[in-house]
Design a protein around this motif. Structure first.
Motif, PDB file in Angstrom:
ATOM      1  N   LYS A 119      -0.101   2.231 -12.139  1.00 27.08           N
ATOM      2  CA  LYS A 119      -0.213   0.900 -11.566  1.00 27.08           C
ATOM      3  C   LYS A 119      -0.876   0.951 -10.196  1.00 27.08           C
ATOM      4  O   LYS A 119      -1.568   0.022  -9.808  1.00 27.08           O
ATOM      5  CB  LYS A 119       1.153   0.234 -11.493  1.00 27.08           C
ATOM      6  CG  LYS A 119       1.667  -0.153 -12.864  1.00 27.08           C
ATOM      7  CD  LYS A 119       2.874  -1.018 -12.785  1.00 27.08           C
ATOM      8  CE  LYS A 119       3.288  -1.402 -14.189  1.00 27.08           C
ATOM      9  NZ  LYS A 119       4.418  -2.299 -14.200  1.00 27.08           N
ATOM     10  N   THR A 120      -0.669   2.029  -9.465  1.00 28.38           N
ATOM     11  CA  THR A 120      -1.336   2.188  -8.173  1.00 28.38           C
ATOM     12  C   THR A 120      -2.840   2.201  -8.377  1.00 28.38           C
ATOM     13  O   THR A 120      -3.580   1.540  -7.647  1.00 28.38           O
ATOM     14  CB  THR A 120      -0.881   3.484  -7.470  1.00 28.38           C
ATOM     15  OG1 THR A 120       0.520   3.427  -7.258  1.00 28.38           O
ATOM     16  CG2 THR A 120      -1.593   3.689  -6.150  1.00 28.38           C
ATOM     17  N   PRO A 158       3.390  -1.133  -6.773  1.00 27.15           N
ATOM     18  CA  PRO A 158       3.519  -0.283  -7.957  1.00 27.15           C
ATOM     19  C   PRO A 158       4.697   0.682  -7.879  1.00 27.15           C
ATOM     20  O   PRO A 158       5.079   1.143  -6.809  1.00 27.15           O
ATOM     21  CB  PRO A 158       2.201   0.485  -7.985  1.00 27.15           C
ATOM     22  CG  PRO A 158       1.752   0.502  -6.568  1.00 27.15           C
ATOM     23  CD  PRO A 158       2.240  -0.768  -5.957  1.00 27.15           C
ATOM     24  N   LYS A 159       5.219   0.968  -9.056  1.00 22.74           N
ATOM     25  CA  LYS A 159       6.317   1.932  -9.172  1.00 22.74           C
ATOM     26  C   LYS A 159       5.813   3.287  -9.675  1.00 22.74           C
ATOM     27  O   LYS A 159       6.512   4.269  -9.604  1.00 22.74           O
ATOM     28  CB  LYS A 159       7.372   1.390 -10.124  1.00 22.74           C
ATOM     29  CG  LYS A 159       7.870   0.007  -9.777  1.00 22.74           C
ATOM     30  CD  LYS A 159       9.253   0.046  -9.230  1.00 22.74           C
ATOM     31  CE  LYS A 159       9.866  -1.306  -9.030  1.00 22.74           C
ATOM     32  NZ  LYS A 159       9.294  -2.136  -8.019  1.00 22.74           N
ATOM     33  N   ASN A 160       4.582   3.330 -10.195  1.00 18.13           N
ATOM     34  CA  ASN A 160       4.036   4.606 -10.672  1.00 18.13           C
ATOM     35  C   ASN A 160       2.542   4.683 -10.377  1.00 18.13           C
ATOM     36  O   ASN A 160       1.917   3.690 -10.009  1.00 18.13           O
ATOM     37  CB  ASN A 160       4.322   4.797 -12.172  1.00 18.13           C
ATOM     38  CG  ASN A 160       3.676   3.746 -13.030  1.00 18.13           C
ATOM     39  OD1 ASN A 160       2.496   3.452 -12.891  1.00 18.13           O
ATOM     40  ND2 ASN A 160       4.447   3.159 -13.937  1.00 18.13           N
ATOM     41  N   THR A 201      -2.669   3.012  -0.306  1.00 16.25           N
ATOM     42  CA  THR A 201      -1.215   3.034  -0.423  1.00 16.25           C
ATOM     43  C   THR A 201      -0.623   3.168   0.979  1.00 16.25           C
ATOM     44  O   THR A 201      -1.333   3.532   1.925  1.00 16.25           O
ATOM     45  CB  THR A 201      -0.757   4.233  -1.267  1.00 16.25           C
ATOM     46  OG1 THR A 201      -1.121   5.437  -0.587  1.00 16.25           O
ATOM     47  CG2 THR A 201      -1.359   4.204  -2.665  1.00 16.25           C
ATOM     48  N   ALA A 257      -4.174  -1.325  -9.079  1.00 12.36           N
ATOM     49  CA  ALA A 257      -4.256  -2.138  -7.860  1.00 12.36           C
ATOM     50  C   ALA A 257      -5.444  -1.707  -7.008  1.00 12.36           C
ATOM     51  O   ALA A 257      -6.189  -2.550  -6.491  1.00 12.36           O
ATOM     52  CB  ALA A 257      -2.954  -2.011  -7.070  1.00 12.36           C
ATOM     53  N   GLU A 290       3.204  -8.005  -8.669  1.00  9.38           N
ATOM     54  CA  GLU A 290       3.811  -6.714  -9.010  1.00  9.38           C
ATOM     55  C   GLU A 290       2.765  -5.599  -9.094  1.00  9.38           C
ATOM     56  O   GLU A 290       3.094  -4.435  -8.894  1.00  9.38           O
ATOM     57  CB  GLU A 290       4.582  -6.813 -10.327  1.00  9.38           C
ATOM     58  CG  GLU A 290       5.786  -7.736 -10.248  1.00  9.38           C
ATOM     59  CD  GLU A 290       6.797  -7.292  -9.195  1.00  9.38           C
ATOM     60  OE1 GLU A 290       7.116  -6.095  -9.119  1.00  9.38           O
ATOM     61  OE2 GLU A 290       7.271  -8.163  -8.446  1.00  9.38           O
ATOM     62  N   LEU A 291       1.521  -5.957  -9.357  1.00  5.40           N
ATOM     63  CA  LEU A 291       0.451  -4.957  -9.398  1.00  5.40           C
ATOM     64  C   LEU A 291       0.301  -4.247  -8.056  1.00  5.40           C
ATOM     65  O   LEU A 291      -0.080  -3.089  -8.001  1.00  5.40           O
ATOM     66  CB  LEU A 291      -0.887  -5.607  -9.751  1.00  5.40           C
ATOM     67  CG  LEU A 291      -1.070  -6.112 -11.168  1.00  5.40           C
ATOM     68  CD1 LEU A 291      -2.373  -6.895 -11.276  1.00  5.40           C
ATOM     69  CD2 LEU A 291      -1.056  -4.955 -12.141  1.00  5.40           C
TER      70      LEU A 291
END
Length: 117
Positions: free
Chosen positions: A62-63, A57-59, A97, A66, A53-54
């Motif tokens: 967390k990005t 990321p949703k935000n 990303t 990672a 899940e890292l």
């Protein structure tokens, strides 16, 4: 990298044992979403054994986490090349990303056109 484990699954009513893994790259490859890196690269990756899940990321917090893991990775370049080749649109791979990889692809395409002209 985590050692693969056997998981039971049912296919056409018959129970089968299949190799599973806690490594998110291996799970993605099993699902056909990502090609596999060489075993040596996977074993040396900083993300091996980390929570998948890292890397989805949703935000932005967390990005950054990672990307920080990727910064210290000895195989970050190979991972980035794979992400560019396969066109992944979801995960932080190779320290980038999906948006950053799209920008990098555009930059490389412009550079190729300039060199070819």
């Amino acid at each position: 990298m985590a050692e693969p484990r056997l998981t039971a699954g049912t296919i056409s009513g018959t129970r089968h044992l299949a190799a599973g893994s806690s490594d998110w790259r291996a799970r993605q490859a099993e699902r056909g979403r990502l090609g596999r890196l060489s075993r040596a690269v996977e074993q040396n990756a900083s993300c091996a054994g980390k929570d998948p899940e890292l890397f989805f990321p949703k935000n932005s917090n967390k990005t950054e986490l990672a990307k920080q893991i990727c910064r210290g990775c000895p195989v970050v370049r190979e991972c980035l090349v794979q992400a560019l080749r396969l066109g992944d649109k979801y995960a932080v791979l190779g320290g980038t990303t999906p948006e950053e990889r799209d920008a990098l692809k555009r930059h490389l395409a412009r550079r190729r056109r300039t060199v070819a002209a």
